[in-house]
Design an enzyme around this catalytic site. Sequence first.
Site, PDB file in Angstrom:
ATOM      1  N   TRP A   1       0.831  -1.207   0.000  1.00  0.00           N
ATOM      2  CA  TRP A   1       0.000   0.000   0.000  1.00  0.00           C
ATOM      3  C   TRP A   1       0.865   1.256   0.000  1.00  0.00           C
ATOM      4  O   TRP A   1       0.533   2.242  -0.646  1.00  0.00           O
ATOM      5  CB  TRP A   1      -1.011  -0.010   1.151  1.00  0.00           C
ATOM      6  CG  TRP A   1      -2.087  -1.032   0.901  1.00  0.00           C
ATOM      7  CD1 TRP A   1      -2.350  -2.159   1.618  1.00  0.00           C
ATOM      8  CD2 TRP A   1      -3.026  -1.045  -0.192  1.00  0.00           C
ATOM      9  NE1 TRP A   1      -3.382  -2.851   1.052  1.00  0.00           N
ATOM     10  CE2 TRP A   1      -3.814  -2.206  -0.047  1.00  0.00           C
ATOM     11  CE3 TRP A   1      -3.270  -0.189  -1.285  1.00  0.00           C
ATOM     12  CZ2 TRP A   1      -4.849  -2.530  -0.949  1.00  0.00           C
ATOM     13  CZ3 TRP A   1      -4.298  -0.515  -2.183  1.00  0.00           C
ATOM     14  CH2 TRP A   1      -5.069  -1.669  -2.012  1.00  0.00           C
TER      15      TRP A   1
ATOM     16  N   ASP B   1      -2.038   6.609   6.184  1.00  0.00           N
ATOM     17  CA  ASP B   1      -3.082   5.763   5.593  1.00  0.00           C
ATOM     18  C   ASP B   1      -3.475   4.718   6.638  1.00  0.00           C
ATOM     19  O   ASP B   1      -2.825   3.690   6.773  1.00  0.00           O
ATOM     20  CB  ASP B   1      -2.541   5.089   4.322  1.00  0.00           C
ATOM     21  CG  ASP B   1      -3.549   4.102   3.730  1.00  0.00           C
ATOM     22  OD1 ASP B   1      -4.654   3.949   4.293  1.00  0.00           O
ATOM     23  OD2 ASP B   1      -3.219   3.489   2.694  1.00  0.00           O
TER      24      ASP B   1
ATOM     25  N   LYS C   1     -12.782  -1.617   5.874  1.00  0.00           N
ATOM     26  CA  LYS C   1     -12.021  -2.507   6.737  1.00  0.00           C
ATOM     27  C   LYS C   1     -12.596  -2.468   8.154  1.00  0.00           C
ATOM     28  O   LYS C   1     -13.123  -3.447   8.635  1.00  0.00           O
ATOM     29  CB  LYS C   1     -10.538  -2.125   6.771  1.00  0.00           C
ATOM     30  CG  LYS C   1      -9.678  -2.636   5.607  1.00  0.00           C
ATOM     31  CD  LYS C   1     -10.092  -2.158   4.253  1.00  0.00           C
ATOM     32  CE  LYS C   1      -9.290  -2.734   3.111  1.00  0.00           C
ATOM     33  NZ  LYS C   1      -8.153  -1.933   2.700  1.00  0.00           N
TER      34      LYS C   1
END
Length: 360
Positions: free
Chosen positions: A102, A172, A196
Amino acid sequence: MARAYNFSAGPAVLPAAVLRQAQESLLEWRDSGLSVMEMSHRGKEFSALANQAEEDLRELLGVPQSHRILFLQGGATGQFAAIPMNLLRARARADYVNTGNWSKKAIAEATKYCTVSVVATGGNDDPMSIPAQSDWRLDPDAAYLHYTPNETISGVEFHWVPRVGEVPLVADMSSTLLSRPIDVARFGLIYAGAQKNIGPAGLTVVIVREELIGKAAAATPAVWDYGRQSEADSMLNTPPTYAWYIAGLVFQWLKDQGGLEAIARVNKRKADNLYAAIDGSEFYRNPVHPTCRSWMNVPFVLAEPTLDERFLADAKAAGLLGLKGHRSVGGMRASLYNAMPEAGVDTLIAFMSDFEKRWG
Ligand SMILES: *Cc1c(COP(=O)(O)O)cnc(C)c1O
């Protein structure tokens, strides 16, 4: 069929109590005559829901008045671009920490807008680790420093917050926000895709320090401009109303659980138990250094990868879903977000032990 235990990394498990509330209000929310899905986002019912959700999130995380909360669309991936568009403020460079997939995606997108300096790289070693901050090369003129506190794919997590002086810290937190208390004041910007640990896909939460708002590059599309969205209370255009509503129910559920300190204790226990089971076996292995193992995403491999398909099939038959590892790394991954009950983790551990006895 009974509800299974869903270990998917995202979209992920939601609290059963929240889904039941959604079911009860699906056709009519309170006495409105409408489903939340059918309401105007400008009407007083939805405004009240939206404000309550924001207030509850602010209370849960202890978001100080110096920071705004935005409810946007486009996912964390949209923010990979929105962050440089809004935060560069005429500077040419930004610092990024690369700890995995990511991070790399955030870096690739930012490279379209500025010179990215990768200040540290981790997550490639065995066991995987995060380089100590004393080894980072920070640029005092960077517009911001971006990092990924929890790498959802590899299960590498920071259990500390980088020190960046005056440079805004950008995180993030897609797969870790709300898993434990954090000190929001230390961050310039925190963002997370909802699917999530917050709610359904389609909603993106951005928490940003007020003084960083309103300085977007001229060509920034209006929906990506924090200033425009902040002035419009995240309703510059139609927001993802239903996802926002469900996220609000999740925030109330979290408050009912005792808030983030209480859920953090449960999360730590769930993760500790699963890692102990993995470390205590001859058959399973987690490739991450104990100092940076994720509480939320626990990847593991079987000693014999040819048994992967059987493991997944047997797990599914036992009501344990979503355990297949990310396609880029293979193996297994158990995601243990807030809504995964402890009984689900206990069931997984018992299943793994039984599978090892049969096949190990
Ligand atoms: C899932 C995830 C993303 C991507 O989120 P989208 O909402 O699909 O754009 C980005 N970063 C992290 C850490 C993630 O877990």
